[in-house]
Design an enzyme around this catalytic site. Structure first.
Site, PDB file in Angstrom:
ATOM      1  N   GLU A  52      26.551  40.915  32.668  1.00  0.00           N
ATOM      2  CA  GLU A  52      26.265  40.281  33.986  1.00  0.00           C
ATOM      3  C   GLU A  52      26.080  41.799  34.858  1.00  0.00           C
ATOM      4  O   GLU A  52      26.841  42.770  34.870  1.00  0.00           O
ATOM      5  CB  GLU A  52      27.641  39.882  34.667  1.00  0.00           C
ATOM      6  CG  GLU A  52      27.913  38.445  33.929  1.00  0.00           C
ATOM      7  CD  GLU A  52      29.344  38.117  34.399  1.00  0.00           C
ATOM      8  OE1 GLU A  52      29.840  38.558  35.662  1.00  0.00           O
ATOM      9  OE2 GLU A  52      29.906  37.159  33.774  1.00  0.00           O
ATOM     10  N   ASP A  63      36.163  39.459  45.261  1.00  0.00           N
ATOM     11  CA  ASP A  63      36.572  40.735  44.105  1.00  0.00           C
ATOM     12  C   ASP A  63      37.922  41.462  44.499  1.00  0.00           C
ATOM     13  O   ASP A  63      38.050  41.683  45.835  1.00  0.00           O
ATOM     14  CB  ASP A  63      35.182  41.663  44.014  1.00  0.00           C
ATOM     15  CG  ASP A  63      34.037  40.867  43.326  1.00  0.00           C
ATOM     16  OD1 ASP A  63      34.347  40.167  42.472  1.00  0.00           O
ATOM     17  OD2 ASP A  63      32.958  40.966  44.039  1.00  0.00           O
TER      18      ASP A  63
END
Length: 270
Positions: A52, A63
């Site tokens: 990814e 995140d």
């Protein structure tokens, strides 16, 4: 007859070997555009089946601090969407591993949905992971992605109720990304029970592989998650290895390559 995508074929091949796939994540432009391309290649050299490439975002709300730090470094270095696509292109040209882009929706929307799908496909990308795009608002993207043979991976969480899981899995292709901890991403000391429960509930709604992002950072953790998931997704641990190298590119590449090898061994344990 539907032709299986490269992503689906790779996951099926891992399953045929009796193991989970190893999926590695790094943001584009980290620690630089050139360095990021080398680092993603190192993930594959070390043993990742799928990679990814993150599209750095100024407000990566899902995140944790490690990936936020990497995104900040990439953005301060001036990374643009064209650099993300270049990263995909150069990695895809050098390997058979599927290359996905993981991105928040806003940059894609601003770039242009059809344009992004076309450019990602032209770069050799296999698809997109879109953690913040609601399924109800995804029809335009899914249509464009389908026209270019791109998979669309949606994210489910422990908070997702069973009817919601069914809605999300019905819309996605490739695999389902199970973000199996509540809150932001990041390495964890141990694997909890939420992940296995989420995988079981998700599998009850779909035949798609279910891959888990949990904060895995060791071979033992990878082996544990591989015992109940179709894929083990690792990001923060790779980012941390690059940060720990403190600007020494060769050390950074060796570190992520070594970690990928350790994790690849983990997902292959019986």
């Amino acid at each position: 007859m539907t032709v299986a995508s490269k992503l689906s074929e790779t996951l099926a091949a891992a399953k045929a070997e009796g193991r989970a796939a190893l999926i590695g994540y790094l943001p584009a432009g980290f620690p630089s555009v050139e360095g990021g391309i080398k680092a993603v290649r190192a993930l594959i050299d070390g043993g990742c089946d799928i990679v990814e490439v993150g599209l750095p975002h100024s407000d990566p709300v899902l995140d944790g601090p490690t990936i936020q730090t990497a995104d900040d470094i990439a953005l301060r270095g001036g990374v643009k969407i064209k650099d993300v696509l270049r990263t995909v292109r150069e990695v895809a040209a050098a390997t058979d591993a599927p290359v996905l882009v993981m991105t928040y929706w806003n940059p894609v929307d601003r770039y242009g949905t059809a344009r992004f799908a076309a450019d990602l496909a032209a770069a050799g990308g296999a698809g997109c992971i879109l953690p913040d795009l609601p399924v109800e608002e995804s029809e335009e993207w899914r249509k464009a992605a389908g026209e270019h043979g791109l998979d669309t991976v949606f994210v489910v969480a422990p908070s997702s109720k069973d009817p919601r899981l069914a809605e999300v899995t019905a819309a996605g292709t490739g695999f389902v990304y199970a973000a199996a901890v509540m809150g932001v991403t990041g390495s964890r000391a141990e694997v909890g029970t939420l992940a296995e429960d989420l995988v079981a509930r998700t599998r009850a709604t779909t035949d798609l592989p279910v891959c888990v992002g949990l904060g895995v950072s060791t071979a033992d953790q990878a082996a544990q998650v591989a015992g109940f998931a179709d894929g083990v997704i690792v990001g923060s641990a790779f980012v941390q290895r690059i940060l720990d190298a403190a600007g020494d590119e060769e050390a950074a590449l060796a570190a992520v390559r070594t970690l990928a090898g350790e994790l690849a061994e983990g997902v292959r344990r019986r």
